[in-house]
Design a protein around this motif. Structure first.
Motif: not given
Length: 327
Positions: A44, A48, A70, A73, A76-77, A292-293
């Protein structure tokens, strides 16, 4: 605050720390379970970070859509890093302790970032609506200033919506027990452990969570209903296929996030089904961030081309260095 002023109560002592219960997995499968979640977490992060990096280095991807993607992402990280390392520790070593303040800090950061992700999904939907339905006005409306403003508003709204119920819950009284049947400090398990009457706080949280999810959901419904109408009217079948391809990845991500979060949080009474939420939370914090990514990169031809170009540049530089004349 009440929990700071009180030192003892009639039925027990003041809770100063919480204990995460052992994750329900067979002992002989513990290492395998740990490795699967570790690999999912690393994948993940790498996926991302790949989106963020390729957006920064390739000028063709420096558009509003990829700026929002971005940003999504990056958030999310941070979102998964709030809880997954702790999950890995619990899987390996069993019960883990966390201080009172650290627990509520984790719940606060997790919920704020989660709400921000939903608002960003709404922004992504709005961006696709303007790009497909208002192409002539799109460059003017989605200026760099407007993009930055939309991201800032998403973060501020996420903070405002989640800060109030978490702070109110932290001021409740906790006299024991202090075992959380979860792998992180979430709102439902903490409300379940409170010795105070938290019905009003739970209803406030439910209404705010409902507002966050349905605001994003209604924006998505509005955007994609107009997008579908616009795409159907396109004269070229190739144009229709390209437009649907651009939006399909976003729709898959929307379905995953709305489904898992609605199951966990959109219940008026947070004391119900706390144990079941642990399994649903794994989908929200492990599976969805992993997919997702993958969804955004595997189904996006622009990202494919940017990755191919980046790899070609790396190979060219290696070739040039290996064939450079020595002095």
């Amino acid at each position: 605050m009440e929990w700071l002023m009180a030192e003892e109560v009639k039925n027990g002592t003041l809770v100063q720390e919480f204990i995460f219960d052992r994750f329900p997995v067979a002992e002989h499968l513990r290492i395998l379970f740990f490795l699967l979640h570790l690999l999912a977490y690393l994948a993940s992060l790498m996926g991302n970070m790949l989106i963020i990096t390729i957006t920064c280095v390739d000028h063709r991807l420096q558009t509003p859509m990829y700026f929002f993607l971005s940003t999504f992402s990056f958030v999310e990280c941070c979102f998964i890093t709030t809880v997954i390392p702790q999950l890995l520790t619990i899987i390996l070593s069993g019960r883990q302790k966390i201080s009172f303040m650290a627990c509520f800090s984790q719940a606060f950061v997790f919920l704020v970032l989660g709400a921000t992700l939903f608002f960003l999904l709404g922004v992504l939907s709005l961006d696709r609506y303007l790009a497909i339905c208002k192409p002539l006005h799109y460059p003017t409306i989605m200026s760099p200033r407007m993009c930055f403003l939309l991201v800032t508003v998403s973060l501020v709204l996420g903070f405002l919506f989640m800060a109030i119920p978490v702070v109110m819950l932290s001021q409740s009284f906790y006299c024991g027990p202090n075992i959380i049947p979860h792998f992180f400090c979430d709102f439902g398990p903490l409300a379940n452990l409170s010795c105070s009457e938290t019905r009003s706080i739970e209803m406030l949280f439910f209404n705010l969570a409902l507002t966050v999810v349905f605001t994003s959901f209604l924006i998505a419904i509005f955007a994609y209903s107009n997008i579908v109408v616009t795409i159907v009217r396109l004269p070229s079948a190739r144009e229709r296929q390209r437009a649907f391809s651009t939006c399909s990845s976003h729709l898959i991500v929307l379905s995953l996030m709305y489904g898992s979060c609605a199951f966990i949080y959109l219940k008026p009474k947070q004391r119900s089904r706390v144990d079941t939420n642990r399994e649903a939370a794994l989908v929200n914090t492990v599976l969805t961030p992993l997919l997702n990514p993958v969804i955004y990169t595997l189904r996006n031809q622009q990202v494919h081309q940017a990755l191919r170009d980046a790899l070609s540049r790396v190979q060219l530089r290696r070739y040039q260095r290996s064939n450079a004349p020595s002095l």
